[in-house]
Design a protein around this motif. Structure first.
Motif, PDB file in Angstrom:
ATOM      1  N   LEU A 102       0.829  -1.204   0.000  1.00 33.29           N
ATOM      2  CA  LEU A 102       0.000   0.000   0.000  1.00 33.29           C
ATOM      3  C   LEU A 102       0.863   1.253   0.000  1.00 33.29           C
ATOM      4  CD1 LEU A 102      -2.641   1.575   0.306  1.00 33.29           C
ATOM      5  CD2 LEU A 102      -2.553   1.119   2.768  1.00 33.29           C
ATOM      6  N   ALA A 103       1.910   1.270   0.828  1.00 28.82           N
ATOM      7  CA  ALA A 103       2.786   2.436   0.912  1.00 28.82           C
ATOM      8  C   ALA A 103       3.478   2.714  -0.420  1.00 28.82           C
ATOM      9  CB  ALA A 103       3.821   2.234   2.013  1.00 28.82           C
ATOM     10  N   VAL A 104       3.964   1.660  -1.072  1.00 25.19           N
ATOM     11  CA  VAL A 104       4.639   1.831  -2.362  1.00 25.19           C
ATOM     12  C   VAL A 104       3.654   2.308  -3.426  1.00 25.19           C
ATOM     13  CG1 VAL A 104       5.842   0.624  -4.235  1.00 25.19           C
ATOM     14  CG2 VAL A 104       6.473   0.183  -1.858  1.00 25.19           C
ATOM     15  N   PHE A 105       2.448   1.753  -3.411  1.00 24.49           N
ATOM     16  CA  PHE A 105       1.420   2.183  -4.363  1.00 24.49           C
ATOM     17  C   PHE A 105       1.159   3.681  -4.234  1.00 24.49           C
ATOM     18  CE2 PHE A 105      -3.067   3.102  -5.265  1.00 24.49           C
ATOM     19  CZ  PHE A 105      -3.201   2.611  -6.559  1.00 24.49           C
ATOM     20  N   GLU A 106       0.999   4.156  -3.003  1.00 25.39           N
ATOM     21  CA  GLU A 106       0.707   5.570  -2.789  1.00 25.39           C
ATOM     22  C   GLU A 106       1.872   6.462  -3.207  1.00 25.39           C
ATOM     23  OE1 GLU A 106      -0.518   5.547   1.331  1.00 25.39           O
ATOM     24  OE2 GLU A 106      -2.634   5.388   0.753  1.00 25.39           O
ATOM     25  N   LEU A 107       3.111   5.962  -3.050  1.00 23.19           N
ATOM     26  CA  LEU A 107       4.272   6.719  -3.524  1.00 23.19           C
ATOM     27  C   LEU A 107       4.277   6.780  -5.059  1.00 23.19           C
ATOM     28  CD1 LEU A 107       7.154   5.427  -1.208  1.00 23.19           C
ATOM     29  CD2 LEU A 107       6.193   7.736  -1.252  1.00 23.19           C
ATOM     30  N   LEU A 108       3.958   5.661  -5.680  1.00 24.04           N
ATOM     31  CA  LEU A 108       3.993   5.597  -7.146  1.00 24.04           C
ATOM     32  C   LEU A 108       2.948   6.508  -7.785  1.00 24.04           C
ATOM     33  CD1 LEU A 108       4.542   1.758  -7.651  1.00 24.04           C
ATOM     34  CD2 LEU A 108       6.126   3.578  -8.319  1.00 24.04           C
ATOM     35  N   VAL A 109       1.733   6.521  -7.250  1.00 21.39           N
ATOM     36  CA  VAL A 109       0.690   7.351  -7.864  1.00 21.39           C
ATOM     37  C   VAL A 109       0.967   8.843  -7.644  1.00 21.39           C
ATOM     38  CG1 VAL A 109      -1.108   5.598  -7.781  1.00 21.39           C
ATOM     39  CG2 VAL A 109      -0.819   7.160  -5.845  1.00 21.39           C
ATOM     40  N   GLY A 110       1.908   9.154  -6.766  1.00 23.27           N
ATOM     41  CA  GLY A 110       2.295  10.542  -6.561  1.00 23.27           C
ATOM     42  C   GLY A 110       3.336  11.022  -7.558  1.00 23.27           C
ATOM     43  N   VAL A 111       3.823  10.117  -8.404  1.00 27.90           N
ATOM     44  CA  VAL A 111       4.834  10.464  -9.408  1.00 27.90           C
ATOM     45  C   VAL A 111       4.147  10.957 -10.680  1.00 27.90           C
ATOM     46  CG1 VAL A 111       6.731   9.593 -10.826  1.00 27.90           C
ATOM     47  CG2 VAL A 111       6.441   8.754  -8.491  1.00 27.90           C
ATOM     48  N   THR A 112       4.626  12.052 -11.213  1.00 28.84           N
ATOM     49  CA  THR A 112       4.061  12.596 -12.451  1.00 28.84           C
ATOM     50  C   THR A 112       4.107  11.553 -13.562  1.00 28.84           C
ATOM     51  OG1 THR A 112       4.799  14.821 -11.866  1.00 28.84           O
ATOM     52  CG2 THR A 112       4.284  14.418 -14.191  1.00 28.84           C
ATOM     53  N   GLY A 113       2.959  11.287 -14.176  1.00 28.50           N
ATOM     54  CA  GLY A 113       2.899  10.338 -15.285  1.00 28.50           C
ATOM     55  C   GLY A 113       2.542   8.925 -14.884  1.00 28.50           C
ATOM     56  N   VAL A 114       2.420   8.664 -13.571  1.00 27.42           N
ATOM     57  CA  VAL A 114       2.077   7.314 -13.109  1.00 27.42           C
ATOM     58  C   VAL A 114       0.658   7.315 -12.545  1.00 27.42           C
ATOM     59  CG1 VAL A 114       2.653   5.411 -11.567  1.00 27.42           C
ATOM     60  CG2 VAL A 114       4.481   6.792 -12.562  1.00 27.42           C
ATOM     61  N   GLY A 115      -0.232   6.612 -13.209  1.00 20.72           N
ATOM     62  CA  GLY A 115      -1.603   6.495 -12.726  1.00 20.72           C
ATOM     63  C   GLY A 115      -1.758   5.234 -11.897  1.00 20.72           C
ATOM     64  N   PRO A 116      -2.914   5.041 -11.289  1.00 19.19           N
ATOM     65  CA  PRO A 116      -3.133   3.852 -10.453  1.00 19.19           C
ATOM     66  C   PRO A 116      -2.992   2.535 -11.205  1.00 19.19           C
ATOM     67  CG  PRO A 116      -5.181   5.066 -10.829  1.00 19.19           C
ATOM     68  CD  PRO A 116      -4.074   5.951 -11.290  1.00 19.19           C
ATOM     69  N   LYS A 117      -3.378   2.522 -12.462  1.00 23.38           N
ATOM     70  CA  LYS A 117      -3.255   1.286 -13.239  1.00 23.38           C
ATOM     71  C   LYS A 117      -1.797   0.892 -13.394  1.00 23.38           C
ATOM     72  CE  LYS A 117      -4.446  -0.788 -17.716  1.00 23.38           C
ATOM     73  NZ  LYS A 117      -5.099  -0.557 -19.038  1.00 23.38           N
ATOM     74  N   SER A 118      -0.953   1.865 -13.707  1.00 23.08           N
ATOM     75  CA  SER A 118       0.475   1.585 -13.857  1.00 23.08           C
ATOM     76  C   SER A 118       1.111   1.247 -12.521  1.00 23.08           C
ATOM     77  CB  SER A 118       1.187   2.785 -14.481  1.00 23.08           C
ATOM     78  OG  SER A 118       0.769   2.992 -15.813  1.00 23.08           O
ATOM     79  N   ALA A 119       0.699   1.948 -11.461  1.00 18.76           N
ATOM     80  CA  ALA A 119       1.247   1.676 -10.130  1.00 18.76           C
ATOM     81  C   ALA A 119       0.920   0.248  -9.702  1.00 18.76           C
ATOM     82  CB  ALA A 119       0.686   2.672  -9.119  1.00 18.76           C
ATOM     83  N   LEU A 120      -0.308  -0.185  -9.965  1.00 21.20           N
ATOM     84  CA  LEU A 120      -0.704  -1.554  -9.649  1.00 21.20           C
ATOM     85  C   LEU A 120       0.091  -2.532 -10.517  1.00 21.20           C
ATOM     86  CD1 LEU A 120      -2.813  -2.538  -7.575  1.00 21.20           C
ATOM     87  CD2 LEU A 120      -4.380  -2.919  -9.487  1.00 21.20           C
TER      88      LEU A 120
END
Length: 209
Positions: A68-86
């Motif tokens: 969960l923590a990594v997912f939330e960090l990833l979706v905070g990156v410009t250009g990374v949406g939830p689908k890509s983070a997952l």
């Protein structure tokens, strides 16, 4: 905020699980690995985060707090949406993500659908200092060399993303000159400010998933 759900597993196919909670079936987006660990008719608990958009409310579920923590960090990156983070968490464990960031290995992120070279580099830069390698999985904790200044790091990132050295240097210098407390700005914050200054016309062409 829905931080977790516990209920009877009605289905778990692909990247979607449905849990019955209080008589209501909740659809939760999960990684394929998490879905395979859920058994129809058994009770399961998932840690969750709810992402709200104008036209949708989507619940994302994870087996561990690290995911969960990594997912939330990833979706905070410009250009990374939830689908890509997952998608990242579908192929890499949280510790493998940390190892890639520590080793500045953006190639592993480019293997994920929807993440191109520029976004992969942004992931490395944005997550640096925010995620650490765990010794639990056998990776030693070593002291890293002193990091470059935020200005130098952002300038290098911009050059790697395709801007000329002159444009990158001027954009960073002008952004810092306008900041109220330039000495307190970290790499991720400075990068966002500089990208905003450069404008959407110059952003990477990769769309948010």
């Amino acid at each position: 905020m829905i931080s977790s759900v516990r209920g009877l597993v009605l289905s778990a196919v692909g990247s979607t699980a449905v849990l019955e909670v209080g008589g209501v079936g909740l659809a939760v987006q999960v990684t394929p690995t998490t879905a395979l660990g859920l058994r129809h008719g058994t009770e399961a608990r998932l840690l969750t985060t709810l992402l709200v958009r104008e036209d949708s409310l989507t619940l994302y579920g994870f087996a561990t707090g690290d995911e969960l923590a990594v997912f939330e960090l990833l979706v905070g990156v410009t250009g990374v949406g939830p689908k890509s983070a997952l998608g990242v968490l579908g192929v890499l464990t949280p510790n493998q993500v940390a190892q890639a960031v520590a080793g500045e290995d953006d190639a592993v992120f480019r293997k994920v659908s929807g993440i191109g070279p520029k976004t992969a580099k942004l992931i490395i830069l944005s997550l640096a200092g925010k995620i650490v390698v765990s010794a639990v999985e056998g990776a030693p904790r070593t002291k890293r060399p002193a990091a470059a200044s935020p200005a130098a790091s952002v300038q290098g990132a911009l050059i790697g993303l395709g801007w000329s050295e002159r444009v990158a240097e001027e954009a960073v210098r002008e952004t810092l000159a306008e900041a109220a407390e330039p000495d307190l700005i970290g790499v991720a914050a400075l990068l966002r400010l500089v990208l905003a200054r450069l404008g959407p016309a110059h952003q990477a062409s990769e769309d948010r998933q």
